[in-house]
Design an enzyme around this catalytic site. Structure first.
Site, PDB file in Angstrom:
ATOM      1  N   ASN A   1       0.804  -1.237   0.000  1.00  9.67           N
ATOM      2  CA  ASN A   1       0.000   0.000   0.000  1.00  9.67           C
ATOM      3  C   ASN A   1       0.828   1.274   0.000  1.00  9.67           C
ATOM      4  O   ASN A   1       0.457   2.246  -0.656  1.00  9.67           O
ATOM      5  CB  ASN A   1      -1.018  -0.008   1.155  1.00  9.67           C
TER       6      ASN A   1
ATOM      7  N   PRO B   1       9.666  -7.233  -1.008  1.00 10.44           N
ATOM      8  CA  PRO B   1       8.501  -6.395  -1.299  1.00 10.44           C
ATOM      9  C   PRO B   1       7.311  -7.273  -1.669  1.00 10.44           C
ATOM     10  O   PRO B   1       7.476  -8.453  -1.980  1.00 10.44           O
ATOM     11  CB  PRO B   1       8.957  -5.573  -2.511  1.00 10.44           C
ATOM     12  N   SER B   2       6.116  -6.709  -1.652  1.00  9.28           N
ATOM     13  CA  SER B   2       4.937  -7.461  -2.091  1.00  9.28           C
ATOM     14  C   SER B   2       5.026  -7.720  -3.593  1.00  9.28           C
ATOM     15  O   SER B   2       5.503  -6.871  -4.352  1.00  9.28           O
ATOM     16  CB  SER B   2       3.667  -6.654  -1.793  1.00  9.28           C
TER      17      SER B   2
ATOM     18  N   GLY C   1       4.578 -14.369  -1.411  1.00 10.67           N
ATOM     19  CA  GLY C   1       4.665 -14.505   0.038  1.00 10.67           C
ATOM     20  C   GLY C   1       5.097 -15.901   0.443  1.00 10.67           C
ATOM     21  O   GLY C   1       5.974 -16.076   1.296  1.00 10.67           O
TER      22      GLY C   1
ATOM     23  N   THR D   1      -1.190 -12.966   8.492  1.00 13.72           N
ATOM     24  CA  THR D   1       0.158 -13.278   7.980  1.00 13.72           C
ATOM     25  C   THR D   1       1.183 -13.025   9.081  1.00 13.72           C
ATOM     26  O   THR D   1       2.138 -13.798   9.252  1.00 13.72           O
ATOM     27  CB  THR D   1       0.498 -12.402   6.751  1.00 13.72           C
TER      28      THR D   1
ATOM     29  N   LEU E   1      13.294 -18.609  18.235  1.00 10.12           N
ATOM     30  CA  LEU E   1      13.398 -17.529  19.224  1.00 10.12           C
ATOM     31  C   LEU E   1      14.012 -16.266  18.627  1.00 10.12           C
ATOM     32  O   LEU E   1      14.901 -15.644  19.208  1.00 10.12           O
ATOM     33  CB  LEU E   1      14.213 -17.983  20.433  1.00 10.12           C
TER      34      LEU E   1
ATOM     35  N   GLY F   1      -0.342  -5.292  16.415  1.00  9.08           N
ATOM     36  CA  GLY F   1       1.105  -5.407  16.289  1.00  9.08           C
ATOM     37  C   GLY F   1       1.865  -5.517  17.581  1.00  9.08           C
ATOM     38  O   GLY F   1       1.306  -5.429  18.673  1.00  9.08           O
TER      39      GLY F   1
ATOM     40  N   GLU G   1       8.101   1.457  15.569  1.00 11.84           N
ATOM     41  CA  GLU G   1       9.132   1.802  14.599  1.00 11.84           C
ATOM     42  C   GLU G   1       9.018   3.266  14.218  1.00 11.84           C
ATOM     43  O   GLU G   1       8.317   4.045  14.870  1.00 11.84           O
ATOM     44  CB  GLU G   1       9.109   0.858  13.378  1.00 11.84           C
TER      45      GLU G   1
HETATM   46  P1  NDP Z   1      -0.072  -9.390   3.504  1.00 14.14           P
HETATM   47  O1  NDP Z   1       0.010  -9.857   4.903  1.00 14.14           O
HETATM   48  O2  NDP Z   1      -0.836 -10.174   2.526  1.00 14.14           O
HETATM   49  O3  NDP Z   1       1.389  -9.236   2.890  1.00 14.14           O
HETATM   50  C1  NDP Z   1       2.420  -8.507   3.513  1.00 14.14           C
HETATM   51  C2  NDP Z   1       3.758  -9.030   3.024  1.00 14.14           C
HETATM   52  O4  NDP Z   1       3.917 -10.373   3.498  1.00 14.14           O
HETATM   53  C3  NDP Z   1       3.854  -9.121   1.509  1.00 14.14           C
HETATM   54  O5  NDP Z   1       5.178  -8.866   1.095  1.00 14.14           O
HETATM   55  C4  NDP Z   1       3.473 -10.563   1.258  1.00 14.14           C
HETATM   56  O6  NDP Z   1       3.945 -11.046   0.017  1.00 14.14           O
HETATM   57  C5  NDP Z   1       4.158 -11.250   2.408  1.00 14.14           C
HETATM   58  N1  NDP Z   1       3.627 -12.564   2.757  1.00 14.14           N
HETATM   59  C6  NDP Z   1       2.457 -13.148   2.371  1.00 14.14           C
HETATM   60  N2  NDP Z   1       2.345 -14.372   2.924  1.00 14.14           N
HETATM   61  C7  NDP Z   1       3.451 -14.564   3.675  1.00 14.14           C
HETATM   62  C8  NDP Z   1       3.918 -15.628   4.493  1.00 14.14           C
HETATM   63  N3  NDP Z   1       3.214 -16.755   4.661  1.00 14.14           N
HETATM   64  N4  NDP Z   1       5.111 -15.505   5.128  1.00 14.14           N
HETATM   65  C9  NDP Z   1       5.831 -14.359   4.993  1.00 14.14           C
HETATM   66  N5  NDP Z   1       5.449 -13.326   4.221  1.00 14.14           N
HETATM   67  C10 NDP Z   1       4.271 -13.410   3.575  1.00 14.14           C
HETATM   68  O7  NDP Z   1      -0.586  -7.873   3.565  1.00 14.14           O
HETATM   69  P2  NDP Z   1      -0.888  -6.881   2.347  1.00 14.14           P
HETATM   70  O8  NDP Z   1       0.341  -6.738   1.513  1.00 14.14           O
HETATM   71  O9  NDP Z   1      -2.142  -7.284   1.671  1.00 14.14           O
HETATM   72  O10 NDP Z   1      -1.071  -5.499   3.107  1.00 14.14           O
HETATM   73  C11 NDP Z   1      -2.250  -5.096   3.685  1.00 14.14           C
HETATM   74  C12 NDP Z   1      -2.211  -5.334   5.193  1.00 14.14           C
HETATM   75  O11 NDP Z   1      -1.080  -4.693   5.745  1.00 14.14           O
HETATM   76  C13 NDP Z   1      -3.410  -4.737   5.900  1.00 14.14           C
HETATM   77  O12 NDP Z   1      -3.876  -5.614   6.883  1.00 14.14           O
HETATM   78  C14 NDP Z   1      -2.830  -3.499   6.548  1.00 14.14           C
HETATM   79  O13 NDP Z   1      -3.550  -3.038   7.660  1.00 14.14           O
HETATM   80  C15 NDP Z   1      -1.459  -3.942   6.894  1.00 14.14           C
HETATM   81  N6  NDP Z   1      -0.580  -2.792   7.045  1.00 14.14           N
HETATM   82  C16 NDP Z   1      -0.156  -2.453   8.302  1.00 14.14           C
HETATM   83  C17 NDP Z   1       0.621  -1.319   8.489  1.00 14.14           C
HETATM   84  C18 NDP Z   1       1.094  -0.919   9.852  1.00 14.14           C
HETATM   85  O14 NDP Z   1       2.022  -0.096   9.929  1.00 14.14           O
HETATM   86  N7  NDP Z   1       0.533  -1.447  10.940  1.00 14.14           N
HETATM   87  C19 NDP Z   1       0.986  -0.447   7.372  1.00 14.14           C
HETATM   88  C20 NDP Z   1       0.491  -0.900   6.103  1.00 14.14           C
HETATM   89  C21 NDP Z   1      -0.265  -2.036   5.966  1.00 14.14           C
HETATM   90  P3  NDP Z   1       2.980 -11.027  -1.297  1.00 14.14           P
HETATM   91  O15 NDP Z   1       2.241  -9.727  -1.274  1.00 14.14           O
HETATM   92  O16 NDP Z   1       3.957 -11.106  -2.388  1.00 14.14           O
HETATM   93  O17 NDP Z   1       2.082 -12.188  -1.146  1.00 14.14           O
END
Ligand code: NDP
Length: 494
Positions: free
Chosen positions: A161, A185-186, A216, A240, A252, A468, A472
């Site tokens: 995002n 990155p995503s 992911g 996730t 750990l 969370g 950070e």
């Molecule tokens: P996801 O959890 O789907 O993905 C986040 C990252 O994790 C991506 O790079 C994704 O890869 C990767 N990923 C997916 N599956 C796994 C896995 N099993 N193990 C390790 N990594 C994995 O989130 P979104 O990208 O859809 O982002 C939206 C979410 O992020 C929302 O819930 C939002 O609230 C949260 N968010 C939180 C923020 C904060 O500061 N608290 C800020 C911004 C967003 P890939 O995309 O390639 O599958």
């Protein structure tokens, strides 16, 4: 950018960045990145890495760690300051790439995001001197002190995002503290992150920063499991994040998690006028299609101003210009992907089916016309929502605000806290007593009063409950997340 050779079809073909080299995946496989502005339009073919590529990147970061941690902290900081300058010089290139891959509007979102990345590198670049320890008063016979030491290889996993800003929130503090980084990155938005890595390449020794692209499952999972990873910093969905935490628990390994939210906005009667409308819109992050973890997506409106305020809100949102993210005139772009578009419209459909629900603006997206060519959803406000409906409980991550009436202060605080999330909150009133009472009573990592701004670097940022673990984007976040204290005790009378 030089990382992307363009072919005759204008599809970019960037490589990933491992050990200071720009490389294909070991298998040679790629995946497509589409632009959400036009359904099905591929803009890049990106290396589809797997566990072997992750292993190469982690080993490169591990090999680079001893020399990098030995660089004096202020000198590491100086390199970050140079990166900040180069980011600033390339803001427009980064912004165009961001707008293309994420669908975020260039004027309101993508350019400000790129500028913020320079601020983040500049802020952390100045913090090298803050990696201080303490002396412990054990008596005249001893010198006992602590050192702040880096952890080693940091695995940074970021969402789509605000991809380069969140990447910067992890890269800059991890590096200034003396760690090395492997970043994933995503798959929805790897392009600007790779461009940021290209900028960093000119200033960092080989292997200090690595970027591995892929899905992911294929990259994120092996990265979280890798035995040489000493720290995981993850931003993404709560589910996730839990999966990552389980992997980390086996070894750990410390974890910072920045997860989802369903943040409340509580509006008191004295703030129910037009002056609050822009703030509520900003807090809901409508200009980013609501795709923000801190989106104030539950609007608790006092019953005495409910209808009047919703009319003013709808009037303002109806003037929002939605369309091509690369068009400077537009306020709001497109939802990042077909999958997210289906999810968001599913929630709108579900919300509108509930008895009494009313869309005061927006609703299901148009089926024809220019907006139907991409994943566009207009700003949507659903009124008369009950707190137990799915649209009021679950994170939609789209431009959908639900409005819930209230009349008792204790009651609205209880409703605001009736969620497993606790990331952000917004309070709207000019009564300082009500404002601070409410701010203190809400379960959230960050409460704003009478404003709906995005995170500014320097404020410790993070969530409570299932939003969370850890903080950070600040000095405290850098020290807590990317260093560990070592105590050294010397016997002076030996
Ligand atoms: P996801 O959890 O789907 O993905 C986040 C990252 O994790 C991506 O790079 C994704 O890869 C990767 N990923 C997916 N599956 C796994 C896995 N099993 N193990 C390790 N990594 C994995 O989130 P979104 O990208 O859809 O982002 C939206 C979410 O992020 C929302 O819930 C939002 O609230 C949260 N968010 C939180 C923020 C904060 O500061 N608290 C800020 C911004 C967003 P890939 O995309 O390639 O599958």
């Amino acid at each position: 950018m030089a990382i992307a050779e363009r072919d005759g079809t204008d599809v970019r073909r960037p490589r990933m960045f491992i050990g200071g080299e720009w490389v294909e995946s070991g298998t040679g496989k790629t995946f497509s990145v589409d632009t959400p502005a036009k359904r099905g339009k591929v803009v890049a073919e990106v290396p589809r890495g797997n566990a072997e590529d992750v292993d190469r990147a982690v080993r490169a970061a591990h090999a680079a760690f001893p020399a990098w941690r030995a660089v004096a902290p202020r000198d590491r900081g100086r390199l970050l300051l140079r990166i900040a300058e180069d980011v600033e010089a390339q803001v427009d290139d980064l912004a165009r790439t961001l707008a293309t891959e994420t669908g975020n509007a260039i004027r309101t979102q993508a350019r400000p995001e790129a500028k913020s990345v320079a601020d983040v590198f500049r802020y952390f670049g100045g913090l090298g001197g803050e990696l201080k320890g303490e002396t412990i008063p054990l008596g005249e016979a001893y010198l006992s002190y602590t050192r702040r030491e880096p952890l080693g290889v940091v695995a940074a996993i970021v969402p789509w995002n605000v991809p380069i800003l969140i990447a910067a929130w992890k890269i800059a503090p991890a590096l200034v503290a003396g760690n090395t980084v492997v970043l994933k990155p995503s798959a929805n938005a790897p392009l600007a992150v790779l461009e940021l890595a290209k900028i960093c390449e000119a200033h960092l020794p080989k292997g200090v920063l690595n970027v591995v692209t892929g899905t992911g499952e294929e990259i994120g999972t092996p990265l979280a499991e890798h035995p040489l990873v000493a720290k995981i910093s993850f931003t993404g969905h709560t589910e996730t994040g839990k999966a990552v935490l389980r992997k980390a628990a086996d070894r750990l390994v410390p974890v910072t998690l920045e997860l989802g939210g369903k943040s409340p906005q509580i509006l008191f009667p004295d703030a129910g006028d037009e002056r609050t409308v822009d703030g509520v819109i900003a807090a809901m992050r409508f200009a980013r299609q609501g795709q923000s973890c801190t989106a104030g997506s539950r609007l608790f409106l006092h019953a005495t101003v409910y209808d009047k305020f919703l009319d003013a809100l709808a009037g303002k949102l109806a003037t929002f210009k939605v369309g091509d993210p690369l068009d400077e005139a537009n306020d709001m772009g497109a939802i990042v992907s077909g999958q997210q578009f289906e999810k968001v419209t599913g929630y709108i459909g579900d919300g509108m089916k509930q008895q009494g629900a009313r869309a005061v603006v927006g609703g299901m997206p148009p089926k024809d016309g220019p907006l139907a060519e991409g994943y566009y959803v207009e700003p949507t406000v659903i009124a008369n929502v009950r707190p137990d409906w799915r649209v009021a409980r679950e994170e939609i991550f789209g431009p959908v605000l639900v409005a819930i009436p209230w009349s008792d202060e204790a009651d609205v605080v209880r409703l605001a806290n009736e969620t497993h999330y606790g990331l952000a909150a917004y309070v709207w009133t000019r009564d300082i007593g009500k404002a601070l009472r409410t701010a203190h009573a809400i379960d959230a990592g960050w409460v704003q009063v009478n404003q709906g701004l995005g995170q500014l670097v320097g404020q410790p940022y993070g969530g409570v409950k299932q939003s969370g673990i850890g903080r950070e984007n600040s000095l405290e976040g850098m020290l807590e997340s990317y260093t560990q204290r070592k105590s050294v005790t010397v016997n002076l009378i030996f």
